[in-house]
Design a protein around this motif. Structure first.
Motif, PDB file in Angstrom:
ATOM      1  N   ASN A   2       0.774  -1.381  -0.018  1.00  0.00           N
ATOM      2  CA  ASN A   2       0.064   0.077   0.048  1.00  0.00           C
ATOM      3  C   ASN A   2       1.058   1.208  -0.021  1.00  0.00           C
ATOM      4  O   ASN A   2       1.885   1.339   0.673  1.00  0.00           O
ATOM      5  CB  ASN A   2      -0.841   0.043   1.104  1.00  0.00           C
ATOM      6  CG  ASN A   2      -2.087  -1.102   1.060  1.00  0.00           C
ATOM      7  OD1 ASN A   2      -2.180  -1.433   0.050  1.00  0.00           O
ATOM      8  ND2 ASN A   2      -2.548  -1.411   2.106  1.00  0.00           N
ATOM      9  N   CYS A   3       0.390   2.494  -0.498  1.00  0.00           N
ATOM     10  CA  CYS A   3       1.175   3.471  -0.720  1.00  0.00           C
ATOM     11  C   CYS A   3       1.633   4.044   0.469  1.00  0.00           C
ATOM     12  O   CYS A   3       0.850   4.103   1.251  1.00  0.00           O
ATOM     13  CB  CYS A   3       0.138   4.442  -1.665  1.00  0.00           C
ATOM     14  SG  CYS A   3       0.811   6.167  -1.635  1.00  0.00           S
ATOM     15  N   LYS A   4       2.717   4.373   0.363  1.00  0.00           N
ATOM     16  CA  LYS A   4       3.346   5.274   1.737  1.00  0.00           C
ATOM     17  C   LYS A   4       2.736   6.254   2.197  1.00  0.00           C
ATOM     18  O   LYS A   4       2.917   6.963   3.287  1.00  0.00           O
ATOM     19  CB  LYS A   4       5.020   5.195   1.738  1.00  0.00           C
ATOM     20  CG  LYS A   4       5.648   4.203   1.615  1.00  0.00           C
ATOM     21  CD  LYS A   4       7.140   4.612   1.503  1.00  0.00           C
ATOM     22  CE  LYS A   4       8.358   3.646   0.939  1.00  0.00           C
ATOM     23  NZ  LYS A   4       9.391   4.214   0.996  1.00  0.00           N
ATOM     24  N   ILE A   5       2.195   6.856   1.296  1.00  0.00           N
ATOM     25  CA  ILE A   5       1.564   8.383   1.329  1.00  0.00           C
ATOM     26  C   ILE A   5      -0.102   8.471   1.559  1.00  0.00           C
ATOM     27  O   ILE A   5      -0.690   8.886   2.542  1.00  0.00           O
ATOM     28  CB  ILE A   5       1.665   9.348   0.248  1.00  0.00           C
ATOM     29  CG1 ILE A   5       3.529   9.608   0.122  1.00  0.00           C
ATOM     30  CG2 ILE A   5       0.951  10.626   0.506  1.00  0.00           C
ATOM     31  CD1 ILE A   5       3.639  10.424  -1.259  1.00  0.00           C
ATOM     32  N   CYS A   6      -0.791   7.477   0.657  1.00  0.00           N
ATOM     33  CA  CYS A   6      -1.972   7.717   0.594  1.00  0.00           C
ATOM     34  C   CYS A   6      -2.848   6.250   1.235  1.00  0.00           C
ATOM     35  O   CYS A   6      -3.924   6.058   1.515  1.00  0.00           O
ATOM     36  CB  CYS A   6      -2.723   7.915  -0.489  1.00  0.00           C
ATOM     37  SG  CYS A   6      -2.832   6.962  -1.718  1.00  0.00           S
ATOM     38  N   GLU A   7      -1.989   5.038   1.219  1.00  0.00           N
ATOM     39  CA  GLU A   7      -2.376   3.922   1.576  1.00  0.00           C
ATOM     40  C   GLU A   7      -3.316   3.030   0.522  1.00  0.00           C
ATOM     41  O   GLU A   7      -3.653   1.960   0.875  1.00  0.00           O
ATOM     42  CB  GLU A   7      -2.926   3.620   2.865  1.00  0.00           C
ATOM     43  CG  GLU A   7      -1.773   3.801   4.154  1.00  0.00           C
ATOM     44  CD  GLU A   7      -2.518   4.312   5.496  1.00  0.00           C
ATOM     45  OE1 GLU A   7      -3.520   4.053   5.890  1.00  0.00           O
ATOM     46  OE2 GLU A   7      -1.449   4.859   6.072  1.00  0.00           O
ATOM     47  N   TYR A  27       4.129   1.894  -7.535  1.00  0.00           N
ATOM     48  CA  TYR A  27       3.771   2.958  -8.174  1.00  0.00           C
ATOM     49  C   TYR A  27       2.183   3.213  -7.632  1.00  0.00           C
ATOM     50  O   TYR A  27       1.303   2.312  -7.950  1.00  0.00           O
ATOM     51  CB  TYR A  27       3.669   3.012  -9.756  1.00  0.00           C
ATOM     52  CG  TYR A  27       3.031   4.317 -10.391  1.00  0.00           C
ATOM     53  CD1 TYR A  27       3.533   5.341 -10.042  1.00  0.00           C
ATOM     54  CD2 TYR A  27       2.027   4.104 -11.412  1.00  0.00           C
ATOM     55  CE1 TYR A  27       2.896   6.449 -10.552  1.00  0.00           C
ATOM     56  CE2 TYR A  27       1.362   5.166 -11.747  1.00  0.00           C
ATOM     57  CZ  TYR A  27       1.958   6.420 -11.521  1.00  0.00           C
ATOM     58  OH  TYR A  27       1.243   7.375 -11.943  1.00  0.00           O
ATOM     59  N   CYS A  28       1.952   4.545  -7.247  1.00  0.00           N
ATOM     60  CA  CYS A  28       0.746   4.838  -6.791  1.00  0.00           C
ATOM     61  C   CYS A  28       0.482   6.008  -7.781  1.00  0.00           C
ATOM     62  O   CYS A  28       0.749   7.161  -7.814  1.00  0.00           O
ATOM     63  CB  CYS A  28       0.637   5.441  -5.283  1.00  0.00           C
ATOM     64  SG  CYS A  28      -1.127   6.018  -4.836  1.00  0.00           S
ATOM     65  N   LYS A  29      -0.785   5.627  -8.422  1.00  0.00           N
ATOM     66  CA  LYS A  29      -1.324   6.460  -9.560  1.00  0.00           C
ATOM     67  C   LYS A  29      -2.031   7.813  -8.928  1.00  0.00           C
ATOM     68  O   LYS A  29      -1.595   8.923  -9.352  1.00  0.00           O
ATOM     69  CB  LYS A  29      -2.306   5.910 -10.271  1.00  0.00           C
ATOM     70  CG  LYS A  29      -2.507   6.424 -11.738  1.00  0.00           C
ATOM     71  CD  LYS A  29      -3.592   5.651 -12.511  1.00  0.00           C
ATOM     72  CE  LYS A  29      -3.998   6.589 -13.687  1.00  0.00           C
ATOM     73  NZ  LYS A  29      -5.193   5.887 -14.450  1.00  0.00           N
ATOM     74  N   LYS A  30      -2.574   7.574  -7.829  1.00  0.00           N
ATOM     75  CA  LYS A  30      -3.227   8.685  -7.348  1.00  0.00           C
ATOM     76  C   LYS A  30      -2.359   9.694  -6.685  1.00  0.00           C
ATOM     77  O   LYS A  30      -2.549  10.926  -6.919  1.00  0.00           O
ATOM     78  CB  LYS A  30      -3.839   8.143  -5.945  1.00  0.00           C
ATOM     79  CG  LYS A  30      -5.127   9.217  -5.342  1.00  0.00           C
ATOM     80  CD  LYS A  30      -5.750   8.469  -4.356  1.00  0.00           C
ATOM     81  CE  LYS A  30      -6.160   9.728  -3.128  1.00  0.00           C
ATOM     82  NZ  LYS A  30      -6.099   9.226  -1.822  1.00  0.00           N
ATOM     83  N   CYS A  31      -1.208   9.242  -6.084  1.00  0.00           N
ATOM     84  CA  CYS A  31      -0.159  10.337  -5.620  1.00  0.00           C
ATOM     85  C   CYS A  31       0.773  10.600  -6.741  1.00  0.00           C
ATOM     86  O   CYS A  31       1.747  11.394  -6.505  1.00  0.00           O
ATOM     87  CB  CYS A  31       0.459   9.635  -4.323  1.00  0.00           C
ATOM     88  SG  CYS A  31      -0.528   9.357  -3.048  1.00  0.00           S
ATOM     89  N   ASP A  32       0.886  10.245  -7.828  1.00  0.00           N
ATOM     90  CA  ASP A  32       2.128  10.160  -8.659  1.00  0.00           C
ATOM     91  C   ASP A  32       3.232   9.931  -8.000  1.00  0.00           C
ATOM     92  O   ASP A  32       4.084  10.836  -8.110  1.00  0.00           O
ATOM     93  CB  ASP A  32       1.810  11.333  -9.555  1.00  0.00           C
ATOM     94  CG  ASP A  32       2.824  11.399 -10.589  1.00  0.00           C
ATOM     95  OD1 ASP A  32       3.401  10.551 -11.123  1.00  0.00           O
ATOM     96  OD2 ASP A  32       3.162  12.536 -10.918  1.00  0.00           O
TER      97      ASP A  32
END
Ligand code: ZN
Length: 316
Positions: A2-7, A27-32
């Protein structure tokens, strides 16, 4: 993962690092936002950073003296940009201070309240013992009641395994009206994306550098940490000459600076002091090179493709 910024759930792909390791990049698309899942801390503590960052990428590791002089040159720019004359009494902390060039430059200018944090033991001991500047290995070692007015992270935030939690802790170390300045590489690097012939994408990722942010990543990070007063912008430190260099040679060349180069300044000096007699032509060529380079940097920064992201936070 899970993304380190937005999970949110992340996609992964295999990429090649500059030291030729094949790794999963998330790669988290939401946070680029892109990241590696491992923690590079152990290797950094043991002074291994330059092996993956420089040596295995075909670049020479500078001697200690060379490194210190380069660091002092770069610090001059940082001081000009981020330090004011009336900061002399302020408490200043640099995270990832390396051999302490920036702090030493401040100390020599009469700043008496400067502190470093460095996990690399060789560097940390040098700053403590040789420069006589207090240097910590961990935020935990700083007493709870010690707060800072300015905290700097020059090219160190990308090495921190859990950037969200770390930034939250740093924010709690700020005095009222305190400021944090983060400078980190931009994941949206023009050399990687629009000049595929440059081979830069095989150099971009370093095994120790685990976070690759864009402007959007920081916007979401700031929102998730409920930060209120901040700004995020990009700056192009590398010149147009660096783009040509990569396209022609397809490999890195020493710049003696982090995240920038002075190729154009060098070229202009060479032309200016040449014995060439046609002064009018000389002037026109210098002006053409200067303005083209300036315009190149301006366009990239405007489109958020500058190679450095500058994240500025203020506690009010
Ligand atoms: Zn995310």
């Amino acid at each position: 993962m899970n993304c380190k910024i937005c999970e949110s759930k992340c996609k992964k792909k295999k990429i090649l690092t500059r030291s030729n390791n094949r790794l999963n990049l998330f790669y988290c698309k939401k946070c680029d936002f892109e990241y590696f899942s491992h923690n590079p801390k152990k290797k950094l503590v043991l002074n291994k950073l330059n092996i993956s960052r420089l040596k295995k990428a075909g670049l020479q590791i500078p001697s200690y003296n060379e490194d210190f002089n380069n660091g002092l040159t770069q610090s001059k720019n940082y001081i000009k940009k981020y330090i004011k004359k009336n900061d002399k009494k302020k408490k200043i902390l640099e995270i990832g201070c390396s051999f302490g060039y920036f702090l030493y430059s401040l100390k020599k200018k009469g700043f008496s309240n400067v502190y470093g944090l460095e996990i690399n033991k060789v560097c940390k001991n040098f700053v403590n013992n040789k420069l006589k500047i207090p240097c910590f290995t961990d935020l935990k070692n700083i007493k709870e009641n010690v707060l800072f007015d300015k905290i700097f992270l020059f090219y160190s935030f990308e090495y921190i395994h859990d950037p969200k939690d770390y930034l939250k802790k740093l924010f709690s170390k700020l005095n009222k009206k305190g400021k944090i300045y983060i400078i980190t590489p931009n994941k949206r690097d023009v050399l990687k994306d629009i000049v595929p012939g440059s081979n830069f994408k095989n150099f971009f990722y370093d095994i120790s550098s685990v976070n690759y942010f864009s402007k959007l990543s920081f916007q979401i990070l700031a929102k998730n940490l409920k930060l209120k007063n901040y700004s995020i912008k990009t700056n192009q430190g590398y010149s147009l000459a660096n783009l040509f260099q990569w396209y022609l040679n397809k490999k890195p060349m020493k710049t003696n600076l982090v995240g920038e180069d002075k190729y154009i300044e060098g070229l202009i000096q060479d032309i200016r002091y040449s014995k060439f007699q046609q002064n009018n032509l000389k002037k026109k060529i210098i002006s053409l090179i200067n303005s083209t380079n300036h315009e190149y940097k301006k366009i990239l920064s405007k489109y958020n493709y500058g190679n450095q992201i500058i994240f500025y936070i203020e506690k009010r």
